[in-house]
Design a protein around this motif. Structure first.
Motif, PDB file in Angstrom:
ATOM      1  N   UNK A 146       0.839  -1.202   0.000  1.00 33.64           N
ATOM      2  CA  UNK A 146       0.000   0.000   0.000  1.00 33.64           C
ATOM      3  C   UNK A 146       0.872   1.250   0.000  1.00 33.64           C
ATOM      4  N   UNK A 147       0.461   2.233  -0.783  1.00 36.65           N
ATOM      5  CA  UNK A 147       1.214   3.482  -0.883  1.00 36.65           C
ATOM      6  C   UNK A 147       1.240   4.227   0.441  1.00 36.65           C
ATOM      7  N   UNK A 148       0.118   4.306   1.118  1.00 38.72           N
ATOM      8  CA  UNK A 148       0.066   5.028   2.394  1.00 38.72           C
ATOM      9  C   UNK A 148      -0.853   4.294   3.364  1.00 38.72           C
ATOM     10  N   UNK A 149      -0.817   2.958   3.324  1.00 38.12           N
ATOM     11  CA  UNK A 149      -1.751   2.170   4.124  1.00 38.12           C
ATOM     12  C   UNK A 149      -1.214   1.686   5.449  1.00 38.12           C
ATOM     13  N   UNK A 150       0.035   1.991   5.770  1.00 39.57           N
ATOM     14  CA  UNK A 150       0.599   1.526   7.042  1.00 39.57           C
ATOM     15  C   UNK A 150      -0.014   2.326   8.185  1.00 39.57           C
ATOM     16  N   UNK A 151      -0.495   1.638   9.202  1.00 37.12           N
ATOM     17  CA  UNK A 151      -1.175   2.319  10.308  1.00 37.12           C
ATOM     18  C   UNK A 151      -0.255   2.529  11.505  1.00 37.12           C
ATOM     19  N   UNK A 152       0.747   1.664  11.703  1.00 38.62           N
ATOM     20  CA  UNK A 152       1.560   1.770  12.917  1.00 38.62           C
ATOM     21  C   UNK A 152       2.431   3.018  13.002  1.00 38.62           C
ATOM     22  N   UNK A 153       2.776   3.691  11.889  1.00 39.36           N
ATOM     23  CA  UNK A 153       3.478   4.966  12.069  1.00 39.36           C
ATOM     24  C   UNK A 153       2.677   5.985  12.870  1.00 39.36           C
ATOM     25  N   UNK A 154       1.336   5.841  12.896  1.00 41.61           N
ATOM     26  CA  UNK A 154       0.485   6.792  13.612  1.00 41.61           C
ATOM     27  C   UNK A 154       0.357   6.468  15.099  1.00 41.61           C
ATOM     28  N   UNK A 155       0.798   5.283  15.499  1.00 38.93           N
ATOM     29  CA  UNK A 155       0.591   4.823  16.871  1.00 38.93           C
ATOM     30  C   UNK A 155       1.792   5.230  17.725  1.00 38.93           C
ATOM     31  N   UNK A 156       1.590   6.035  18.773  1.00 37.90           N
ATOM     32  CA  UNK A 156       2.733   6.511  19.573  1.00 37.90           C
ATOM     33  C   UNK A 156       3.383   5.397  20.378  1.00 37.90           C
ATOM     34  N   UNK A 157       2.585   4.426  20.843  1.00 35.46           N
ATOM     35  CA  UNK A 157       3.139   3.235  21.481  1.00 35.46           C
ATOM     36  C   UNK A 157       3.868   3.451  22.780  1.00 35.46           C
ATOM     37  N   UNK A 158       3.294   4.179  23.752  1.00 30.11           N
ATOM     38  CA  UNK A 158       3.923   4.191  25.075  1.00 30.11           C
ATOM     39  C   UNK A 158       3.963   2.767  25.621  1.00 30.11           C
ATOM     40  N   UNK A 159       4.942   2.471  26.437  1.00 28.94           N
ATOM     41  CA  UNK A 159       5.130   1.094  26.878  1.00 28.94           C
ATOM     42  C   UNK A 159       4.666   0.870  28.307  1.00 28.94           C
ATOM     43  N   UNK A 160       4.268  -0.352  28.558  1.00 30.36           N
ATOM     44  CA  UNK A 160       3.904  -0.777  29.905  1.00 30.36           C
ATOM     45  C   UNK A 160       5.158  -0.733  30.775  1.00 30.36           C
ATOM     46  N   UNK A 161       5.104  -0.117  31.945  1.00 28.20           N
ATOM     47  CA  UNK A 161       6.315   0.028  32.756  1.00 28.20           C
ATOM     48  C   UNK A 161       6.852  -1.288  33.305  1.00 28.20           C
ATOM     49  N   UNK A 162       6.003  -2.321  33.369  1.00 26.07           N
ATOM     50  CA  UNK A 162       6.456  -3.608  33.889  1.00 26.07           C
ATOM     51  C   UNK A 162       6.941  -4.508  32.758  1.00 26.07           C
ATOM     52  N   UNK A 163       6.153  -4.638  31.701  1.00 31.11           N
ATOM     53  CA  UNK A 163       6.453  -5.601  30.644  1.00 31.11           C
ATOM     54  C   UNK A 163       7.244  -5.023  29.486  1.00 31.11           C
ATOM     55  N   UNK A 164       7.204  -3.710  29.313  1.00 31.83           N
ATOM     56  CA  UNK A 164       7.832  -3.120  28.147  1.00 31.83           C
ATOM     57  C   UNK A 164       7.045  -3.300  26.870  1.00 31.83           C
ATOM     58  N   UNK A 165       5.825  -3.829  26.968  1.00 28.53           N
ATOM     59  CA  UNK A 165       5.003  -4.017  25.773  1.00 28.53           C
ATOM     60  C   UNK A 165       4.390  -2.685  25.351  1.00 28.53           C
ATOM     61  N   UNK A 166       4.468  -2.342  24.068  1.00 31.23           N
ATOM     62  CA  UNK A 166       3.901  -1.066  23.631  1.00 31.23           C
ATOM     63  C   UNK A 166       2.394  -1.120  23.458  1.00 31.23           C
ATOM     64  N   UNK A 167       1.777   0.040  23.593  1.00 31.19           N
ATOM     65  CA  UNK A 167       0.327   0.176  23.444  1.00 31.19           C
ATOM     66  C   UNK A 167      -0.013   0.307  21.967  1.00 31.19           C
ATOM     67  N   UNK A 168       0.054  -0.803  21.264  1.00 35.23           N
ATOM     68  CA  UNK A 168      -0.186  -0.792  19.819  1.00 35.23           C
ATOM     69  C   UNK A 168      -1.652  -0.557  19.462  1.00 35.23           C
ATOM     70  N   UNK A 169      -2.562  -0.824  20.370  1.00 33.70           N
ATOM     71  CA  UNK A 169      -3.984  -0.712  20.053  1.00 33.70           C
ATOM     72  C   UNK A 169      -4.573   0.646  20.432  1.00 33.70           C
ATOM     73  N   UNK A 170      -3.747   1.546  20.898  1.00 34.77           N
ATOM     74  CA  UNK A 170      -4.291   2.810  21.397  1.00 34.77           C
ATOM     75  C   UNK A 170      -3.526   4.002  20.830  1.00 34.77           C
ATOM     76  N   UNK A 171      -4.260   4.935  20.293  1.00 31.73           N
ATOM     77  CA  UNK A 171      -3.700   6.185  19.825  1.00 31.73           C
ATOM     78  C   UNK A 171      -4.837   7.137  19.526  1.00 31.73           C
ATOM     79  N   UNK A 172      -4.510   8.306  19.040  1.00 34.16           N
ATOM     80  CA  UNK A 172      -5.533   9.242  18.576  1.00 34.16           C
ATOM     81  C   UNK A 172      -5.101   9.759  17.216  1.00 34.16           C
TER      82      UNK A 172
END
Length: 889
Positions: free
Chosen positions: A658-684
């Motif tokens: 896709x020319x401009x179909x990537x969605x994850x560049x828009x996701x800021x991805x703050x991480x969980x302080x315990x696991x280090x897992x990023x918040x891939x499902x949450x953004x604005x």
């Protein structure tokens, strides 16, 4: 099937057994205890994905073909140089839950035990690290208590942040069949979006993003208020109850975003049902508060003793087929092999002595997000990416791509070209599914064999061998002189015996002396399987009688403080990302299958009708999403599955599709302080109509590429049964429509202006309607076979796409194809609804009009829904809508 090989599916954590042949024939293994012969649409289409198109077949150095010796010598030399000059923490591996356990084991042994750094992390960090952390906090080890059978034995199943129907369809089919056999069995779905899993649920709780912990705290407080605690279990096996309950009582249930009535209904069902399974996935894990969510769920099960018994327990379903195997070998940067702990000196000594290694890592390494941040900061001097595509899959993906490009030396081992391979200094061709051999572990702790049934193509090699060859060049040949995957498995099993002796849960030492023949014939089994024969399990489950892995043998309940609700800023939408039914990760495998691309063929965003009306959007419009400096162009899908102010977009599309179909560049991805897992499902994100000069649709028999963003605002390619199709939008009106069509179709040069010999020029026919701005172009060969077509309009093109693309390669008159609609004697089946049997929407609607009044009748009439069942919620919705229309008439 003659000469079929028993192997495993390479997709999700269900871990289905597969029977496959060299001709590409694939069906479910009826004897495998994960799926009993069932396959989902992706698994059923595996035979369509094993071609060599775009495969990496030879090593490359600096984009030029090289010998294996030259490539491996360079990799070893550059890693050696970085370690000598900057220390062991200046190098890193980023690996994948798509690796086999044996590959994973060798990678971790090399990095942690010989290089001496823990800078090896995995894309599993993106999907289940918070579950691992929650398990360790509660149980003392990363232990999955139950089995798939519990889902069928439960009287209530709660899907928390899991669209099981689309993401783990075979488990959903097992659940669906159990509900049909026992109609009293209930299903609750907790999800901000009304997913396919929620369509037939007894209760759907459209929770506020990150409102989960508030809901589970409300349940815990209500459990105590009603006297539903298991006092004996708490007294014998659990610590921390008082603090957990105090935190739960202090929480505001309204932070869940649910009404008091909805919360009461949930509490009534959960408390009033003894046999409860809470099955959770990415909607829980992929959050900056994911570990707390996991522990809030586990708290409720511990408080009621609903764990480790048939039909009871918290259950994490993993995203990848060997995410669990990676956890077993210490695949995460904060773990050692066999669930041992880096921070524990006795554990480190045991592993180092077993490996007879010159060193051992002494502290956790960089987790995924931190690892790529360190690349940006110049701290990583040599990076090896194996079997994953972080330039697409991580949050802030554009920044991740820049980070990889900034590393002085990057190696990528993979099977095909991706957005990430384009950034590599060295490319190493690896074996793919069907070619490699080893083991995988599914979400219920079941270890299965992955067996090869295809020859190795070109010069591709197994990942374990590539890693071992580099280790040998770095001076550690003796420790990595494996004869094959069985040899590695024996070493892994023997090390697990030491872990068992140290009080860990993972122990398969009974298999430490397995012969090559026994390894080849290995049947699926659930761990543990200790050499002593003394298993900690009760009826195949952990913790029914305690036996937790904290030093005192007791579990821990955690005091959980839910996050405060975060309203989106004015003009912005809450962005939820996820997966769709027929695609997998970044489509490097599923994108090869024509039928898998026909259900949802383009990157899209779901939004509520109320929001669409406010923005004057209509179905099929293309919109631009923006967040920070990143944008995406997506087809809008107007639906009440999402709530006003919220949008949903899938994460599968890459720069190669896709020319401009990537969605994850828009996701800021703050991480969980315990696991280090990023918040891939949450953004604005902000959302607006894409104002393009024109929109287009093209189809051809030969591969198409998404056009460049410099001249095209939007573009998405997908495989079709007759070749490829392309949706696009241009920034300026072309001077020559035929030349534009030829370029997009790769007939005389592609959309980037590069020469292409894929397709001869053909004879062009063009129909134009200047008043309406419509252009239609068709190309035929000398035998009047349609080679390619291109339609353009000032708005998103409206035509029978299935019919039009289906004519590629056929003899059809120019006038007929340029009409853009199917003749009466050649009906258009419509977009695919059932990918297993390629049944289209129009075919299904015709069957409904003919009297198919339920999903079973539709199955008899069209075969739709009779294989994996993932399309059944959509079939039932179509039937319900038809009833509503009939009642209105």
């Amino acid at each position: 099937m003659t000469d079929a090989v028993c192997t495993s599916c390479p997709y999700c954590g269900v871990g289905c057994g597969v029977l496959a042949t060299t001709t590409g024939e694939v069906r479910g293994d009826p004897d495998h205890p994960a799926n009993f012969g069932r396959l989902c649409s992706k698994g059923a289409a595996l035979g369509e994905t094993i071609g060599l198109e775009e495969r990496l077949l030879h090593p490359e150095v600096g984009s030029r073909r090289a010998s294996w010796d030259a490539a491996l010598d360079l990799v070893a030399a550059r890693f050696d140089e970085a370690i000598r000059t900057h220390g062991p923490d200046s190098v890193a591996f980023y690996v994948s839950g798509q690796l086999l356990t044996e590959d994973y084991y060798v990678a971790n042994k090399l990095m942690k035990g010989f290089i001496g750094s823990a800078n090896i992390d995995t894309n599993s960090r993106l999907c289940m690290a918070s579950s691992v952390a929650g398990h360790k906090r509660a149980f003392g080890a990363d232990t999955v208590p139950g089995t798939y059978e519990d889902i069928e034995l439960a009287d209530l199943v709660v899907l928390a942040g899991s669209n099981l129907a689309w993401c783990h369809p075979v488990l959903f089919q097992r659940l669906d069949e159990a509900r049909k056999a026992r109609p009293e069995m209930k299903l609750v779905v907790i999800d901000p979006r009304r997913s396919a899993s929620a369509e037939g649920a007894d209760l759907h709780l459209a929770i506020r993003p990150d409102g989960d912990a508030a809901l589970w705290n409300a349940l815990l407080a209500e459990i105590a208020r009603r006297g539903a605690l298991d006092e004996g279990y708490l007294r014998r096996h659990v610590q921390g109850f008082d603090d957990a309950l105090a935190a739960a009582r202090a929480s505001d249930p309204a932070a869940s975003g649910l009404s008091a009535e909805e919360i009461a209904a949930f509490c009534n069902m959960w408390i009033g049902t003894r046999r409860v399974v809470t099955l959770y996935s990415q909607g829980v894990n992929q959050s900056a508060h994911g570990t707390d969510k996991v522990n809030a769920i586990i708290n409720c099960h511990l408080a009621t003793g609903r764990i480790g018994r048939p039909g009871m327990g918290p259950f994490s379903v993993t995203g990848q087929h060997n995410a669990m195997g990676g956890r077993e070998v210490g695949g995460l940067a904060n773990m050692l092999a066999c669930h041992l702990d880096i921070e524990n000196g006795a554990h480190r000594d045991a592993v180092r002595n077993f490996w007879q290694s010159p060193t051992i890592c002494t502290r956790p390494g960089l987790k995924a997000v931190d690892l790529f941040r360190a690349c940006t900061e110049g701290k990583i001097r040599a990076l090896w990416v194996i079997c994953t595509n972080p330039a697409v899959s991580l949050p802030r993906a554009d920044a991740v791509a820049r980070a990889i490009a900034a590393v002085p030396f990057t190696v990528v081992s993979d099977i095909t070209r991706t957005d990430t391979t384009a950034l590599a200094d060295v490319l190493l061709p690896a074996l793919a599914w069907g070619e490699k051999s080893g083991t995988v572990t599914n979400s219920e702790r079941r270890i299965s064999r992955m067996r090869a049934f295809l020859p190795a193509p070109g010069e591709a090699r197994a990942d374990w061998r590539i890693l071992s060859d580099v280790a040998a060049r770095m001076g550690w040949g003796k420790a990595f002189s494996y004869d094959g995957p069985a040899d590695i498995f024996r070493e892994h099993a023997a090390l697990s015996g030491l872990a068992g002796a140290l009080g860990r849960d993972f122990d398969i030492s009974a298999l430490a002396r397995i012969s090559d023949g026994e390894y080849e014939a290995m049947k699926p089994f659930c761990w543990p399987r200790p050499a002593s024969g003394q298993s900690p399990l009760t009826a195949g489950r952990f913790f029914a009688e305690g036996g937790f892995y904290h030093p005192d043998g007791q579990a821990r309940m955690l005091a959980i403080t839910p996050p405060a609700p975060r309203p989106a800023a004015p003009g912005r939408f809450h962005l939820n990302t996820g997966r769709i039914r027929d695609q997998w990760h970044t489509m490097t495998r599923t994108g090869r299958s024509p039928r898998l691309g026909q259900h949802l063929a383009e990157p899209f965003v779901e939004m509520h009708p109320q929001d669409a009306t406010a923005l004057s959007l209509e179905p099929g419009d293309v919109v631009r999403l923006s967040a920070g400096e990143s944008t995406a162009a997506l087809r809008v899908l107007i639906t009440d599955r999402v709530r006003p102010g919220e949008i949903f977009a899938p994460m599968h599309w890459s720069g190669r599709t896709a020319t401009a179909g990537r969605i994850n560049p828009l996701v800021p991805g703050p991480t969980d302080p315990v696991s280090g897992q990023p918040a891939l499902k949450h953004g604005t994100a902000r959302l607006e109509r894409l104002e393009a000069a024109w929109f287009g649709f093209a189809a051809a028999a030969t591969p198409l590429a998404p056009p460049p963003e410099a001249t095209y605002a939007y573009g998405a390619v997908i495989r079709t049964p007759t070749g490829w199709s392309l949706e696009c939008a241009g920034r300026e009106i072309p001077q020559d429509w035929i030349a534009t069509a030829r370029a997009l179709l790769g007939m005389s040069g592609n959309a980037s202006g590069e020469a292409s010999a894929d397709m001869p020029a053909g004879t062009a026919s063009i129909a134009e309607d200047p008043a309406r701005g419509l252009v239609r172009v068709a190309f035929h060969d000398d035998a009047e076979r349609l080679q390619g077509l291109f339609f353009a309009a000032p708005h998103p093109v409206r035509l029978a796409r299935g019919f039009a693309a289906g004519q590629i390669g056929r003899r059809i008159a120019a006038a007929q194809i340029l009409a853009g609609r199917a003749p009466a004697d050649l009906p258009d089946p419509g977009r695919t609804v059932c990918a297993c049997f390629n049944v289209g929407l129009n075919t299904i609607c015709a069957a409904i009009r003919a009297g198919a009044t339920d999903a079973a009748a539709l199955g008899r009439a069209t075969a739709a829904g009779t294989n994996c069942g993932a399309c059944k919620p959509e079939l039932e919705t179509l039937i319900a809508n038809a009833r509503l229309r009939a009642a209105a008439e």
